[in-house]
Design a protein around this motif. Structure first.
Motif, PDB file in Angstrom:
ATOM      1  N   PHE A 269     -17.971  -3.997   6.833  1.00 38.23           N
ATOM      2  CA  PHE A 269     -17.511  -4.241   8.193  1.00 38.23           C
ATOM      3  C   PHE A 269     -16.388  -5.279   8.249  1.00 38.23           C
ATOM      4  CE2 PHE A 269     -21.479  -2.114   9.044  1.00 38.23           C
ATOM      5  CZ  PHE A 269     -21.220  -1.402  10.214  1.00 38.23           C
ATOM      6  N   TYR A 270     -15.639  -5.391   7.139  1.00 36.42           N
ATOM      7  CA  TYR A 270     -14.474  -6.279   7.135  1.00 36.42           C
ATOM      8  C   TYR A 270     -13.478  -5.866   8.222  1.00 36.42           C
ATOM      9  CZ  TYR A 270      -9.870  -7.924   5.648  1.00 36.42           C
ATOM     10  OH  TYR A 270      -8.604  -8.459   5.624  1.00 36.42           O
ATOM     11  N   ASP A 271     -13.263  -4.566   8.382  1.00 36.24           N
ATOM     12  CA  ASP A 271     -12.359  -4.046   9.415  1.00 36.24           C
ATOM     13  C   ASP A 271     -13.148  -3.086  10.318  1.00 36.24           C
ATOM     14  OD1 ASP A 271     -10.293  -3.101  10.950  1.00 36.24           O
ATOM     15  OD2 ASP A 271      -9.276  -2.040   9.337  1.00 36.24           O
ATOM     16  N   LYS A 272     -13.180  -1.823   9.941  1.00 29.72           N
ATOM     17  CA  LYS A 272     -13.921  -0.821  10.697  1.00 29.72           C
ATOM     18  C   LYS A 272     -14.392   0.256   9.737  1.00 29.72           C
ATOM     19  CE  LYS A 272      -9.572   1.454  11.956  1.00 29.72           C
ATOM     20  NZ  LYS A 272      -8.691   1.879  13.073  1.00 29.72           N
ATOM     21  N   VAL A 273     -15.289   1.096  10.221  1.00 26.41           N
ATOM     22  CA  VAL A 273     -15.873   2.158   9.409  1.00 26.41           C
ATOM     23  C   VAL A 273     -15.653   3.481  10.119  1.00 26.41           C
ATOM     24  CG1 VAL A 273     -17.926   2.974   8.208  1.00 26.41           C
ATOM     25  CG2 VAL A 273     -17.658   0.524   8.663  1.00 26.41           C
ATOM     26  N   MET A 274     -15.153   4.461   9.388  1.00 26.66           N
ATOM     27  CA  MET A 274     -14.997   5.806   9.936  1.00 26.66           C
ATOM     28  C   MET A 274     -16.210   6.643   9.526  1.00 26.66           C
ATOM     29  SD  MET A 274     -11.863   8.583   9.672  1.00 26.66           S
ATOM     30  CE  MET A 274     -12.093   9.066   7.958  1.00 26.66           C
ATOM     31  N   LEU A 275     -16.916   7.164  10.522  1.00 26.43           N
ATOM     32  CA  LEU A 275     -18.025   8.081  10.283  1.00 26.43           C
ATOM     33  C   LEU A 275     -17.489   9.503  10.386  1.00 26.43           C
ATOM     34  CD1 LEU A 275     -20.628   6.340  12.640  1.00 26.43           C
ATOM     35  CD2 LEU A 275     -20.041   5.758  10.274  1.00 26.43           C
ATOM     36  N   LYS A 276     -17.495  10.213   9.295  1.00 24.69           N
ATOM     37  CA  LYS A 276     -16.965  11.572   9.256  1.00 24.69           C
ATOM     38  C   LYS A 276     -18.114  12.548   9.038  1.00 24.69           C
ATOM     39  CE  LYS A 276     -13.763  14.560   6.673  1.00 24.69           C
ATOM     40  NZ  LYS A 276     -12.826  14.626   5.522  1.00 24.69           N
ATOM     41  N   VAL A 277     -18.280  13.487   9.970  1.00 26.38           N
ATOM     42  CA  VAL A 277     -19.344  14.480   9.877  1.00 26.38           C
ATOM     43  C   VAL A 277     -18.722  15.867   9.932  1.00 26.38           C
ATOM     44  CG1 VAL A 277     -21.477  15.355  10.873  1.00 26.38           C
ATOM     45  CG2 VAL A 277     -20.972  12.903  11.004  1.00 26.38           C
ATOM     46  N   GLU A 278     -19.124  16.722   8.999  1.00 27.31           N
ATOM     47  CA  GLU A 278     -18.651  18.105   8.958  1.00 27.31           C
ATOM     48  C   GLU A 278     -19.836  19.044   9.173  1.00 27.31           C
ATOM     49  OE1 GLU A 278     -15.287  18.345   5.656  1.00 27.31           O
ATOM     50  OE2 GLU A 278     -16.882  16.932   5.132  1.00 27.31           O
ATOM     51  N   GLN A 279     -19.700  19.921  10.135  1.00 25.08           N
ATOM     52  CA  GLN A 279     -20.694  20.950  10.414  1.00 25.08           C
ATOM     53  C   GLN A 279     -20.265  22.214   9.685  1.00 25.08           C
ATOM     54  OE1 GLN A 279     -21.142  21.768  14.585  1.00 25.08           O
ATOM     55  NE2 GLN A 279     -22.762  23.279  14.307  1.00 25.08           N
ATOM     56  N   MET A 280     -21.065  22.655   8.687  1.00 25.85           N
ATOM     57  CA  MET A 280     -20.652  23.725   7.788  1.00 25.85           C
ATOM     58  C   MET A 280     -21.637  24.888   7.879  1.00 25.85           C
ATOM     59  SD  MET A 280     -19.859  21.227   4.511  1.00 25.85           S
ATOM     60  CE  MET A 280     -18.945  22.463   3.571  1.00 25.85           C
ATOM     61  N   SER A 281     -21.142  26.074   8.228  1.00 25.50           N
ATOM     62  CA  SER A 281     -21.992  27.265   8.226  1.00 25.50           C
ATOM     63  C   SER A 281     -22.230  27.700   6.782  1.00 25.50           C
ATOM     64  CB  SER A 281     -21.320  28.399   9.000  1.00 25.50           C
ATOM     65  OG  SER A 281     -20.131  28.811   8.332  1.00 25.50           O
ATOM     66  N   ILE A 282     -23.455  28.101   6.469  1.00 26.83           N
ATOM     67  CA  ILE A 282     -23.774  28.546   5.113  1.00 26.83           C
ATOM     68  C   ILE A 282     -24.715  29.750   5.172  1.00 26.83           C
ATOM     69  CG2 ILE A 282     -23.392  26.370   3.894  1.00 26.83           C
ATOM     70  CD1 ILE A 282     -26.336  25.735   4.188  1.00 26.83           C
TER      71      ILE A 282
END
Length: 375
Positions: A269-282
């Motif tokens: 948390f020195y700067d910011k955090v990017m939360l990346k979520v991918e919804q993948m059909s399988i």
């Protein structure tokens, strides 16, 4: 007489022990195993596949070697549509913009290794996927037992709400990555040759050198170029695949699906955090493969681990004496990101430790490349 008898017995035992030769067991050479992982998606790419060789060199040791020099072809509905290009370290890709996967079409790859091995994946149909409505966070207080006692190990849990999409029986993989920016100060690095007498020794990548200065100063730092190793981005990978099937769908919605967590640490948390979520059909076959991986990872440390099936996947060898495991699948992907920072944590976070090493050498899976979607 009795003492003489003891001496004779000891001498006989010594001779017998000295004649015993150690038994050497012949251990057969470990079998080299081709490992395949990759997919084609509905995006413009790059579509990627990775080939490695896994070989056990001892009972508890495994080495992984990139498989180089392979030829890989992509087929759409059994018609060849593209070649993968080798980009190094066992990685192959189809460049951006060359092809996009189409819902309803089936895809497979055929692989020829430099040593003459031939492998192919079973066709996998690309399904449509829904969309992510929101990414939510929830603070959780935790503790962790260390050799120095119990310490805080608090996290932000990451959840998603999403639409299931137009498929009657949606099977989804949620791929989560946390990305944070970090900074170090390699221009201020010191080296100690004589005890208690450190001298200025900036790393070349810092863009600084040491020039002559006033007597006793140890020289002056002079910037001669930009710092190439002061700023980096660390990656927080998912602990295991997160999967959803029709049992988690209500009124066409996925709700409160936990996909990962962010450790609350000063450097994260020195700067910011990017939360990346991918919804993948399988497909069902791909779902079962990742479900087995999930089960193995989550139960690895449990003495009550159930007997899972062998991890194989959808790759087959054209030669009966070759072994291959892994997965090549087709997927539609919807991506969403959210940024969080120290204001999302319910208490003040201490300043990170002052570090004088190159940034990417310090933090897990760190890179100097600006991540896609970073703002």
């Amino acid at each position: 007489m009795k003492g003489q008898l003891h001496i004779i017995i000891l001498l006989v035992l010594a001779v017998l022990v000295g004649c015993v030769e150690p038994i050497v067991f012949e251990v057969p050479n470990a079998e080299s195993l081709l490992v395949v992982e990759g997919y084609v998606s509905n995006s413009e790419g790059p579509h990627q596949i990775k080939l490695t060789r896994a070989a056990s060199i001892q009972s508890d040791t495994t080495i992984v070697i990139p498989e180089e020099g392979a030829a890989i072809e992509l087929f759409e509905d059994r018609v060849k549509v593209a070649d993968f290009v080798e980009v190094g370290d066992g990685n192959y890709e189809i460049p951006i913009g060359f092809i996009s996967g189409q819902p309803g079409s089936s895809y497979h790859v055929e692989i020829r290794t430099a040593a003459g091995g031939r492998y192919r994946s079973l066709p996998d149909q690309l399904q449509e996927v829904g969309s992510i409505d929101s990414i939510k966070i929830e603070y959780e207080a935790r503790t962790q037992l260390t050799p120095f006692g119990e310490v805080d190990a608090n996290v932000l849990n990451v959840f998603v709400d999403a639409k299931a999409g137009p498929v009657d029986s949606p099977l989804i993989r949620w791929r989560y990555t946390g990305i944070y920016r970090a900074e170090t100060f390699p221009m201020l690095h010191m080296t100690e040759v004589v005890p208690y007498s450190p001298y200025k020794d900036p790393f070349p990548c810092s863009g600084y050198i040491v020039t002559e200065g006033p007597l006793g100063s140890g020289g002056l730092l002079l910037q001669v170029g930009p710092c190439e190793c002061c700023e980096c981005w660390g990656y927080i990978p998912e602990a295991s695949p997160t999967l959803s099937d029709t049992e988690l769908v209500k009124d066409g919605q996925f709700r409160n699906i936990r996909v990962g967590e962010v450790p609350i640490k000063p450097f994260v948390f020195y700067d910011k955090v990017m939360l990346k979520v991918e919804q993948m059909s399988i497909s069902r076959a791909t779902f079962d493969f990742f479900n087995l991986i999930k089960s193995q990872k989550e139960n690895a440390q449990s003495i009550f681990q159930p007997a899972n099936g062998e991890l194989t996947g959808n790759l087959v060898s054209e030669l009966s004496n070759d072994r291959v495991i892994g997965i090549f699948y087709a997927t539609s992907i919807q991506t969403a990101v959210r940024f969080v920072d120290s204001t999302d944590v319910p208490y003040p976070i201490p300043e990170p430790t002052f570090i004088t090493l190159p940034c990417a050498e310090v933090f897990d899976r760190a890179t100097y490349e600006l991540p896609e979607l970073w703002e």
